[in-house]
Design a protein around this motif. Structure first.
Motif, short mmCIF file in Angstrom:
data_model
loop_
_atom_site.label_atom_id
_atom_site.label_comp_id
_atom_site.label_asym_id
_atom_site.label_seq_id
_atom_site.Cartn_x
_atom_site.Cartn_y
_atom_site.Cartn_z
N ILE A 4 21.16 38.06 55.73
CA ILE A 4 22.36 37.28 55.42
C ILE A 4 22.55 37.20 53.91
O ILE A 4 23.66 37.39 53.39
CB ILE A 4 22.27 35.87 56.03
N ASN A 5 21.46 36.96 53.19
CA ASN A 5 21.52 36.88 51.73
C ASN A 5 22.00 38.20 51.13
O ASN A 5 22.85 38.21 50.24
CB ASN A 5 20.14 36.50 51.19
N ASP A 6 21.46 39.32 51.62
CA ASP A 6 21.87 40.63 51.10
C ASP A 6 23.34 40.91 51.41
O ASP A 6 24.06 41.48 50.59
CB ASP A 6 20.98 41.73 51.70
N GLU A 7 23.79 40.53 52.59
CA GLU A 7 25.19 40.72 52.97
C GLU A 7 26.11 39.93 52.04
O GLU A 7 27.12 40.44 51.58
CB GLU A 7 25.41 40.29 54.43
N LEU A 8 25.75 38.69 51.78
CA LEU A 8 26.55 37.87 50.87
C LEU A 8 26.58 38.45 49.46
O LEU A 8 27.62 38.43 48.79
CB LEU A 8 26.04 36.44 50.85
N LYS A 9 25.45 38.96 48.99
CA LYS A 9 25.42 39.58 47.65
C LYS A 9 26.38 40.76 47.60
O LYS A 9 27.10 40.92 46.63
CB LYS A 9 24.00 40.05 47.31
N GLY A 10 26.39 41.57 48.66
CA GLY A 10 27.29 42.72 48.71
C GLY A 10 28.76 42.30 48.74
O GLY A 10 29.61 42.90 48.08
N ILE A 12 30.02 39.49 47.58
CA ILE A 12 30.38 38.93 46.27
C ILE A 12 30.61 40.05 45.27
O ILE A 12 31.55 40.01 44.46
CB ILE A 12 29.32 37.92 45.79
N ALA A 13 29.78 41.08 45.31
CA ALA A 13 29.95 42.22 44.40
C ALA A 13 31.28 42.93 44.64
O ALA A 13 31.98 43.30 43.69
CB ALA A 13 28.78 43.20 44.55
N SER A 14 31.66 43.10 45.91
CA SER A 14 32.94 43.76 46.19
C SER A 14 34.11 42.86 45.80
O SER A 14 35.15 43.34 45.38
CB SER A 14 33.03 44.18 47.65
N GLU A 15 33.92 41.55 45.91
CA GLU A 15 34.95 40.60 45.49
C GLU A 15 35.16 40.69 43.98
O GLU A 15 36.30 40.70 43.51
CB GLU A 15 34.52 39.19 45.89
N VAL A 16 34.09 40.77 43.23
CA VAL A 16 34.17 40.91 41.77
C VAL A 16 34.89 42.21 41.41
O VAL A 16 35.75 42.23 40.53
CB VAL A 16 32.76 40.86 41.14
N ALA A 17 34.56 43.29 42.10
CA ALA A 17 35.21 44.58 41.83
C ALA A 17 36.71 44.52 42.14
O ALA A 17 37.53 45.06 41.40
CB ALA A 17 34.55 45.68 42.65
N ALA A 105 30.36 29.78 46.58
CA ALA A 105 30.89 30.57 45.47
C ALA A 105 31.86 31.63 45.97
O ALA A 105 32.92 31.85 45.37
CB ALA A 105 29.74 31.24 44.71
N PHE A 106 31.52 32.27 47.08
CA PHE A 106 32.38 33.30 47.65
C PHE A 106 33.75 32.71 48.00
O PHE A 106 34.79 33.30 47.70
CB PHE A 106 31.74 33.93 48.89
N GLU A 107 33.76 31.55 48.62
CA GLU A 107 35.02 30.91 49.01
C GLU A 107 35.84 30.53 47.77
O GLU A 107 37.05 30.73 47.74
CB GLU A 107 34.76 29.68 49.89
N ASN A 109 35.65 31.85 44.71
CA ASN A 109 36.07 33.06 44.02
C ASN A 109 37.14 33.81 44.81
O ASN A 109 38.00 34.47 44.23
CB ASN A 109 34.87 33.96 43.77
N LYS A 110 37.09 33.70 46.12
CA LYS A 110 38.10 34.33 46.98
C LYS A 110 39.48 33.76 46.64
O LYS A 110 40.46 34.49 46.56
CB LYS A 110 37.75 34.07 48.45
N ARG A 111 39.54 32.47 46.43
CA ARG A 111 40.80 31.81 46.07
C ARG A 111 41.33 32.35 44.74
O ARG A 111 42.52 32.58 44.58
CB ARG A 111 40.59 30.30 46.00
N ILE A 112 40.43 32.56 43.78
CA ILE A 112 40.84 33.12 42.49
C ILE A 112 41.43 34.51 42.67
O ILE A 112 42.47 34.83 42.10
CB ILE A 112 39.64 33.16 41.52
N GLY A 113 40.79 35.34 43.48
CA GLY A 113 41.32 36.68 43.75
C GLY A 113 42.67 36.64 44.44
O GLY A 113 43.56 37.44 44.13
N GLU A 114 42.85 35.69 45.36
CA GLU A 114 44.14 35.55 46.04
C GLU A 114 45.23 35.15 45.06
O GLU A 114 46.35 35.66 45.13
CB GLU A 114 44.03 34.53 47.17
N ILE A 115 44.93 34.25 44.15
CA ILE A 115 45.91 33.82 43.14
C ILE A 115 46.31 34.99 42.26
O ILE A 115 47.49 35.24 42.01
CB ILE A 115 45.35 32.66 42.29
N LYS A 116 45.33 35.76 41.80
CA LYS A 116 45.62 36.90 40.94
C LYS A 116 46.44 37.95 41.68
O LYS A 116 47.38 38.52 41.13
CB LYS A 116 44.33 37.51 40.40
N GLY A 117 46.11 38.20 42.95
CA GLY A 117 46.88 39.15 43.75
C GLY A 117 48.30 38.68 43.97
O GLY A 117 49.25 39.47 43.89
#
Length: 165
Positions: A4-10, A12-17, A105-107, A109-117
């Motif tokens: 689960i931890n590794d999945e979340l790291k992945g 988050i990394a794709s969210e940052v990209a 953090a994912f949730e 940061n997801k909102r930040i990505g949605e705002i930018k999009g």
């Protein structure tokens, strides 16, 4: 738990990209709008549609800049509280808390990505409107110039052919 931890790291990394790609597009949009404004101003424009096109370009610029505005990006985990809180805990407890902070953090940061999009899409729509208004204004400006020169020529002809005593 590690899976689960590794999945979340992945994720988050794709969210940052994805957010990085959005910011690149917004930056290009800002550059395009900043270039388009002087080009529009250098043309012979019809007044009302020209001002509307200019206002739309400025609005698209403001929307794009708002999309690029720095926002607080959640870092996983915040190091100091994490170390203080879980310094002597077991591996399972640490992984559980780490997973929880990554989800939060994912949730966020997801909102930040949605705002930018959303800002990018809004700016593109306003930019399309500005392009349509610019084209109309340039064409109307040319038509006014052509009509004005015809009117002037016809006035000159009429003045020279007029009845004089």
């Amino acid at each position: 738990m590690s899976l689960i931890n590794d999945e979340l790291k992945g994720r988050i990394a794709s969210e940052v990209a994805a957010v990085t790609r959005l910011e690149t597009k917004l930056t290009l949009l800002v550059g395009f709008v900043v270039t388009a404004i002087p080009l529009l101003l250098s043309r012979k424009l019809e007044l009302i549609t020209g001002l509307a096109a200019l206002a739309a370009l400025v609005f698209a610029l403001c929307i794009s800049l708002d999309g690029l505005r720095p926002r607080r990006w959640a870092v996983v985990p915040e190091p100091q509280p994490f170390v203080e809180e879980l310094g002597g805990s077991s591996r399972i407890e640490i992984l559980g808390v780490l997973i929880g902070t990554r989800v939060d953090a994912f949730e966020g940061n997801k909102r930040i990505g949605e705002i930018k999009g959303r800002r990018m899409h809004q700016a593109l729509i306003v930019l399309l409107l500005a392009a349509l208004l610019s084209g109309a204004s340039v064409n109307l400006g040319r038509a006014d110039t052509a009509e004005g020169s015809k009117g002037t020529n016809s006035c000159k002809v009429n003045a020279s052919e007029g009845d004089h005593p």
